[in-house]
Design an enzyme around this catalytic site. Structure first.
Site, PDB file in Angstrom:
ATOM      1  CG  ASP A 513      -1.915   1.129   1.206  1.00  0.00           C
ATOM      2  OD1 ASP A 513      -2.045   1.782   0.149  1.00  0.00           O
ATOM      3  OD2 ASP A 513      -2.547   1.385   2.248  1.00  0.00           O
ATOM      4  CD  GLU A 522      -2.301   3.862 -12.380  1.00  0.00           C
ATOM      5  OE1 GLU A 522      -1.280   3.239 -12.720  1.00  0.00           O
ATOM      6  OE2 GLU A 522      -2.790   4.796 -13.039  1.00  0.00           O
TER       7      GLU A 522
HETATM    8  O1  9MR Z   1      -4.254  -2.074 -16.645  1.00  0.00           O
HETATM    9  C1  9MR Z   1      -3.142  -2.176 -17.498  1.00  0.00           C
HETATM   10  C2  9MR Z   1      -2.475  -3.500 -17.242  1.00  0.00           C
HETATM   11  O2  9MR Z   1      -3.331  -4.558 -17.603  1.00  0.00           O
HETATM   12  C3  9MR Z   1      -1.177  -3.577 -18.024  1.00  0.00           C
HETATM   13  O3  9MR Z   1      -0.485  -4.754 -17.655  1.00  0.00           O
HETATM   14  C4  9MR Z   1      -0.317  -2.354 -17.726  1.00  0.00           C
HETATM   15  C5  9MR Z   1       1.000  -2.348 -18.475  1.00  0.00           C
HETATM   16  O4  9MR Z   1       0.785  -2.219 -19.835  1.00  0.00           O
HETATM   17  O5  9MR Z   1      -1.028  -1.185 -18.013  1.00  0.00           O
HETATM   18  C6  9MR Z   1      -2.190  -1.026 -17.258  1.00  0.00           C
HETATM   19  O6  9MR Z   1      -2.829   0.130 -17.626  1.00  0.00           O
HETATM   20  C7  9MR Z   1      -2.335   1.359 -17.147  1.00  0.00           C
HETATM   21  C8  9MR Z   1      -2.369   2.287 -18.354  1.00  0.00           C
HETATM   22  O7  9MR Z   1      -1.400   1.873 -19.260  1.00  0.00           O
HETATM   23  C9  9MR Z   1      -2.232   3.731 -17.989  1.00  0.00           C
HETATM   24  N1  9MR Z   1      -3.164   4.118 -16.982  1.00  0.00           N
HETATM   25  C10 9MR Z   1      -3.054   3.305 -15.788  1.00  0.00           C
HETATM   26  C11 9MR Z   1      -3.288   1.864 -16.078  1.00  0.00           C
HETATM   27  C12 9MR Z   1      -3.271   1.031 -14.815  1.00  0.00           C
HETATM   28  O8  9MR Z   1      -2.019   0.768 -14.317  1.00  0.00           O
END
Ligand code: 9MR
Length: 540
Positions: A513, A522
């Site tokens: 956390d 996130e």
């Molecule tokens: O949710 C996304 C995750 O499934 C992928 O593994 C990751 C890496 O490509 O990206 C995540 O998406 C992020 C996005 O690229 C930008 N905004 C925040 C998202 C959450 O981490």
């Protein structure tokens, strides 16, 4: 960063519905447990846990103690030896507030309008991202870009993920309208149109802007070139915005969600429903005109989320299904049948794999429509998936459908998506085993997990306090913005903070956390939305 001592006795920190199965999960200790009434301090139930069984994902042996027989509303905690659990309630309708909070989070994710104190409380802030955006591959063209929801802890806006979020909320409303009766409230609350539809419309109005008027295709995303620093409030993020090139996946998602919206909004607003259908049809035509398109890649100077996806058949399949369900037009049916014959996942609900929405749309339509053989095949496949998940739940110490390999970036989306699938399987089969298993997924999310943490900010005894979420970091409020679902354990340890603190942890314990942990802590709109769907099933 919070480092509270983990409790070995874990419960759903919100609570349990009166007549549902109720259990506590204990890591490393078995024996006689008691359920204690929080107010009187008196034990009201005594039971024996089952034997300890190794749990690979948790990296320890766990057992569970059943207290389903306790069906007296009240506030309780569990004790076993010198251990006690978090407090929780047993109530007729325990998830109502949580559900409202998960939905209200979308208002708090809004871009392009003031979040007033009246609706946002201490998390109010001024309007953000008001400037026109530049079309990346035609820099002469500037377009209005305001509105919609921020995607996540960053302020980017992405068409496919936005469509997934709206699809979950509209599906939740279609299947569980009873859960959406109370006002949130939000500025549009009028006592006529349910607030969930007002809130989704905020995103849909923005999605119209993501449709390239020149071609009908959908821009993949609207972001600045790089992410701003972690403490930047939205209204202070003033870098130029760009509409990144059209992609087939974004266009398929736009067609799918607009066709769906046209159906759901029609009883409330015909003019809006017509606009949605028009947008869906134009996007569909773009897909027909572009049968082979390479997946979206970030241009070199763009560092925001890529949401890359080489496979667009699933998005086309979803679009065809929704257009057929909404219009009854056989042309879309023919396309859907042809797409259904191709190989791609048909039961997934992730931002990259939208096939599940196509399958659901086809299976949930009026029974008179559709091809019987195809309906049966898709339904059998869905129940087979549900049975596979059920087998994993039975073997899992915490009763959820994730194997060790499934604790990836955004694992809480996997948790909620799978519970969604179980609930659709329950809806179509009436088998209440699926429903009970879906509820176990809520229990996991809300604290009955190896870390004894509620993954929803603001809800539960020990919720996430330091999400990787710019407004929560940048404002002066101690508590994070409430109602946000954190990504959850990620065995890939894809950020430096995880790498530093979590080496050697079991998959379900790969979570910290800490606001720096973007790969675990996130928040995103499309992690919140399946949670709204799942919880809405259990709200009266
Ligand atoms: O949710 C996304 C995750 O499934 C992928 O593994 C990751 C890496 O490509 O990206 C995540 O998406 C992020 C996005 O690229 C930008 N905004 C925040 C998202 C959450 O981490």
């Amino acid at each position: 960063m919070t480092q509270a001592k983990q409790r070995c006795l874990t419960v759903d920190q919100i609570g349990y519905p009166l007549n549902a199965k109720k259990s506590v999960i204990s890591a490393g200790k078995s024996g006689t447990f008691e359920v204690i009434h929080s107010v009187t301090g008196k034990p009201v139930f005594q039971g024996e846990t089952g034997p300890l069984q190794p749990d690979e994902a948790a990296g320890t042996a766990v057992c569970s103690g059943d207290f389903s027989a306790l069906a007296e509303p009240g506030s309780y905690y569990v004790s076993l030896g010198d251990e006690i659990s978090a407090p929780f309630v047993i109530a007729d309708n325990p998830y109502k507030e949580l559900h409202q909070g998960l939905l209200k989070a979308f208002y708090l994710f809004r871009c392009g309008c003031d979040l007033s104190e009246e609706y946002a409380g201490p998390w109010s802030h001024a309007a953000c991202h008001l400037a026109d955006g530049t079309v990346y591959d035609d820099s002469e063209v500037k377009l209005n870009s305001t509105g919609g929801w921020h995607d996540a802890g960053d302020y980017g806006q992405y068409t496919g993920p936005g469509a997934k979020a709206v699809a979950d909320l509209l599906l939740a409303f279609e299947l569980n309208p009873q859960a959406f009766r109370s006002p949130l409230p939000i500025p549009e609350t009028d006592g006529i149109t349910p607030d969930v539809l007002h809130e989704c419309r905020y995103e849909l109005e923005w999605l119209f802007k993501m449709q390239d008027d020149r071609t009908g295709g959908a821009f993949h995303k609207l972001t600045t070139k790089q992410f701003p620093a972690l403490n930047v409030m939205p209204e202070d993020d003033l870098a130029d915005l760009y509409f990144l090139p059209v992609s087939a996946t974004a266009t398929g998602c736009l067609a799918g969600v607009m066709a769906m919206a046209s159906r759901v909004y029609r009883p409330f607003d015909e003019v809006f429903a017509d606009r949605c259908l028009e947008a869906a049809k134009r996007a569909w035509q773009w897909l027909l005109d572009h049968p082979e398109v390479p997946g979206f890649k970030n241009p070199q100077d763009i560092g925001t989320g890529e949401y890359g996806d080489e496979q667009d058949l699933d998005e086309r399949y979803w679009a065809a299904a929704e257009l057929f369900r909404t219009t009854g037009d056989e042309t879309y049916h023919t396309h859907f049948k042809a797409l259904a014959a191709q190989q791609f996942p048909k039961y997934e609900l992730g931002w990259a794999d939208m096939g599940g929405y196509g399958t659901f749309a086809y299976l949930l339509q009026d029974s008179a429509k559709g091809d019987n053989a195809l309906l049966n095949w898709l339904k059998d496949g869905l129940l087979e998936e549900a049975d596979k998940l059920a087998a994993i739940c039975t073997a899992d110490g915490y009763g959820i459908s994730l194997t060790s390999a499934d604790y990836i970036w955004g694992s809480n989306m996997v948790v909620m998506n799978r519970a969604m699938l179980l609930l659709i399987a329950y809806h179509l089969s009436g088998n209440d085993k699926y429903e009970a298993m879906a509820l176990d997924h809520i229990h996991y999310l809300m604290g009955r997990n190896p870390l004894d943490i509620s993954y929803v900010t603001g809800y539960g005894d020990r919720p996430v306090m330091h999400p990787h979420h710019r407004p929560s970091v940048g404002d002066s409020v101690a508590d994070p913005v409430p109602g946000l679902v954190a990504g959850g354990p990620n065995r890939g340890l894809n950020d430096d903070c995880m790498m530093e603190h979590l080496q050697g942890k079991a998959p379900a314990e790969c979570f910290i956390d800490d606001e720096l942990s973007y790969a675990g802590n996130e928040v995103t709109i499309y992690w919140n939305s399946p949670a709204v769907f799942v919880v809405s099933h259990f709200v009266k």
